[in-house]
Design a protein around this motif. Sequence first.
Motif, mmCIF file in Angstrom:
data_model
loop_
_atom_site.group_PDB
_atom_site.id
_atom_site.type_symbol
_atom_site.label_atom_id
_atom_site.label_comp_id
_atom_site.label_asym_id
_atom_site.label_seq_id
_atom_site.Cartn_x
_atom_site.Cartn_y
_atom_site.Cartn_z
ATOM 1 N N THR A 142 -6.446 8.245 0.356
ATOM 2 C CA THR A 142 -7.125 6.965 0.145
ATOM 3 C C THR A 142 -6.525 5.873 1.011
ATOM 4 O OG1 THR A 142 -7.617 7.589 -2.145
ATOM 5 C CG2 THR A 142 -7.800 5.254 -1.574
ATOM 6 N N ILE A 143 -5.194 5.808 1.065
ATOM 7 C CA ILE A 143 -4.530 4.795 1.878
ATOM 8 C C ILE A 143 -4.826 5.016 3.353
ATOM 9 C CG2 ILE A 143 -2.284 3.960 2.641
ATOM 10 C CD1 ILE A 143 -3.291 2.896 -0.068
ATOM 11 N N GLY A 144 -4.817 6.304 3.776
ATOM 12 C CA GLY A 144 -5.155 6.590 5.169
ATOM 13 C C GLY A 144 -6.543 6.110 5.521
ATOM 14 N N PHE A 145 -7.482 6.247 4.572
ATOM 15 C CA PHE A 145 -8.855 5.780 4.816
ATOM 16 C C PHE A 145 -8.925 4.263 4.805
ATOM 17 C CE2 PHE A 145 -12.906 4.334 2.993
ATOM 18 C CZ PHE A 145 -13.789 4.788 3.967
ATOM 19 N N VAL A 181 -6.597 1.919 5.149
ATOM 20 C CA VAL A 181 -5.812 1.182 6.139
ATOM 21 C C VAL A 181 -6.257 1.538 7.552
ATOM 22 C CG1 VAL A 181 -3.503 0.776 7.055
ATOM 23 C CG2 VAL A 181 -3.834 0.955 4.599
ATOM 24 N N LEU A 182 -6.065 2.793 7.934
ATOM 25 C CA LEU A 182 -6.281 3.155 9.331
ATOM 26 C C LEU A 182 -7.760 3.171 9.719
ATOM 27 C CD1 LEU A 182 -3.603 5.971 9.658
ATOM 28 C CD2 LEU A 182 -3.426 3.589 10.369
ATOM 29 N N LEU A 183 -8.573 3.896 8.944
ATOM 30 C CA LEU A 183 -9.975 4.020 9.334
ATOM 31 C C LEU A 183 -10.745 2.715 9.181
ATOM 32 C CD1 LEU A 183 -10.944 7.569 8.007
ATOM 33 C CD2 LEU A 183 -10.226 6.880 10.294
ATOM 34 N N MET A 184 -10.460 1.953 8.117
ATOM 35 C CA MET A 184 -11.137 0.669 7.940
ATOM 36 C C MET A 184 -10.714 -0.326 9.013
ATOM 37 S SD MET A 184 -13.319 1.013 5.573
ATOM 38 C CE MET A 184 -13.767 -0.689 5.261
ATOM 39 N N ASP A 185 -9.409 -0.349 9.333
ATOM 40 C CA ASP A 185 -8.953 -1.217 10.423
ATOM 41 C C ASP A 185 -9.628 -0.838 11.729
ATOM 42 O OD1 ASP A 185 -7.352 -2.518 8.667
ATOM 43 O OD2 ASP A 185 -5.444 -1.800 9.463
ATOM 44 N N LEU A 186 -9.680 0.462 12.000
ATOM 45 C CA LEU A 186 -10.310 0.923 13.234
ATOM 46 C C LEU A 186 -11.791 0.559 13.271
ATOM 47 C CD1 LEU A 186 -9.960 2.458 15.873
ATOM 48 C CD2 LEU A 186 -10.402 4.583 14.631
ATOM 49 N N LEU A 187 -12.467 0.659 12.121
ATOM 50 C CA LEU A 187 -13.878 0.297 12.044
ATOM 51 C C LEU A 187 -14.087 -1.177 12.381
ATOM 52 C CD1 LEU A 187 -16.834 0.871 11.305
ATOM 53 C CD2 LEU A 187 -16.239 0.410 8.912
ATOM 54 N N PHE A 188 -13.255 -2.052 11.810
ATOM 55 C CA PHE A 188 -13.390 -3.487 12.084
ATOM 56 C C PHE A 188 -13.028 -3.816 13.534
ATOM 57 C CE2 PHE A 188 -12.969 -4.000 7.363
ATOM 58 C CZ PHE A 188 -14.202 -4.607 7.173
ATOM 59 N N VAL A 211 -4.548 9.825 14.076
ATOM 60 C CA VAL A 211 -5.722 10.404 13.407
ATOM 61 C C VAL A 211 -5.762 11.909 13.622
ATOM 62 C CG1 VAL A 211 -8.238 10.489 13.414
ATOM 63 C CG2 VAL A 211 -7.071 8.274 13.486
ATOM 64 N N THR A 212 -5.477 12.349 14.855
ATOM 65 C CA THR A 212 -5.470 13.784 15.148
ATOM 66 C C THR A 212 -4.425 14.510 14.319
ATOM 67 O OG1 THR A 212 -6.171 13.321 17.420
ATOM 68 C CG2 THR A 212 -5.252 15.496 16.977
ATOM 69 N N SER A 213 -3.218 13.930 14.246
ATOM 70 C CA SER A 213 -2.141 14.552 13.467
ATOM 71 C C SER A 213 -2.499 14.634 11.992
ATOM 72 C CB SER A 213 -0.849 13.753 13.658
ATOM 73 O OG SER A 213 0.175 14.247 12.824
ATOM 74 N N TYR A 226 0.825 -1.214 0.000
ATOM 75 C CA TYR A 226 0.000 0.000 0.000
ATOM 76 C C TYR A 226 0.858 1.263 0.000
ATOM 77 C CZ TYR A 226 -4.563 -2.249 0.738
ATOM 78 O OH TYR A 226 -5.720 -2.965 0.583
ATOM 79 N N ILE A 227 1.961 1.254 0.729
ATOM 80 C CA ILE A 227 2.756 2.468 0.914
ATOM 81 C C ILE A 227 3.811 2.646 -0.174
ATOM 82 C CG2 ILE A 227 4.269 3.686 2.526
ATOM 83 C CD1 ILE A 227 1.336 3.493 3.379
#
Length: 308
Positions: A203-206, A208-215, A258-260, A157-158
């Motif tokens: 897109t990658i931030g969404f 990877v991070l947000l989808m992982d956090l959602l699950f 996420v804040t940063s 991804y990166i």
Amino acid sequence: MLPFNGSCFNPAMFLLIGIPGLETLHFWISIPFCFMYVITILGNCTVLFIIKTEPSLHKPMFYFLSMLAVIDLVLSTSTMPKLLAIFWFSYREISLEACLLQMFVIHSFSAIESGIFLAMAFDRYVAICDPLRHKTVLTNTIVAKIGLVAMLRGMLYISPLPLLIQQFANYRTNMIAHSYCEHMAVVILVCGDTTISNLYGLTIGFLVLLMDLLFIVLSYIMILRAVLRLASVDARLKTFNTCVSHICVILAFYTPIVTSSLTHRFDQNVSPHIHILLANFYLLVPPMLNPIVYGVRTKQIRQRMLKI
């Protein structure tokens, strides 16, 4: 060192400013940063040693914790030696290749760590919601495959991020207003259209991070439902207590990152040094806290630490 003046050039070296606006305080800021880095190294190496030498800890949860410790060591070591060199010796120079490599390591291992947190949430879900199948679902082979998938996913991804930047030869300045080579801090220096790079980063931030956090949140919703079905209050507390450590390290990881990210992209009124401090905190604080949280909260690790 060339300021923004509308012209573009091909710099031989880049210069990391450190924390813009707080240059006079660099030495004093370096003291807690160095202290946190030392704790990170000692804590994570201790956790790895204990898990390796204690046969009773050879379980999925602790295998994932070992992966987490290795990732934290890589993340902190990819930035802190250079950061301390800037603060102590004003050694700001970094080549484009080293900058892009640092960017790749930071962002890919952050994505890998997010994947490991998701795997740990799955481990807790199976252990609580389907305990009879825990040993058959999460075998050593499956745990290794999950770790490998998390690593490959993060790197794949990166990988395009530094490649998208490398195609540009000219920059507006060679001064990076950051303490390390973060993606957005480098992209804004590029002469050219960086729309694709910006969109890909978002897109990658969404994904990877947000989808992982959602699950992860969904996993804990199902865990909470299973816990509430238990008959006694003591059983509920004892069962949910096995998840507290994981919840603490998840909050320590996702909150600053996420804040940063949000303040850097959408809130232009925040002072630059606040951006940089937040960005450093998400690479320093979670790696330092993770071994402390698990050392205090996990009985087997705590007892082994006391013996050592």
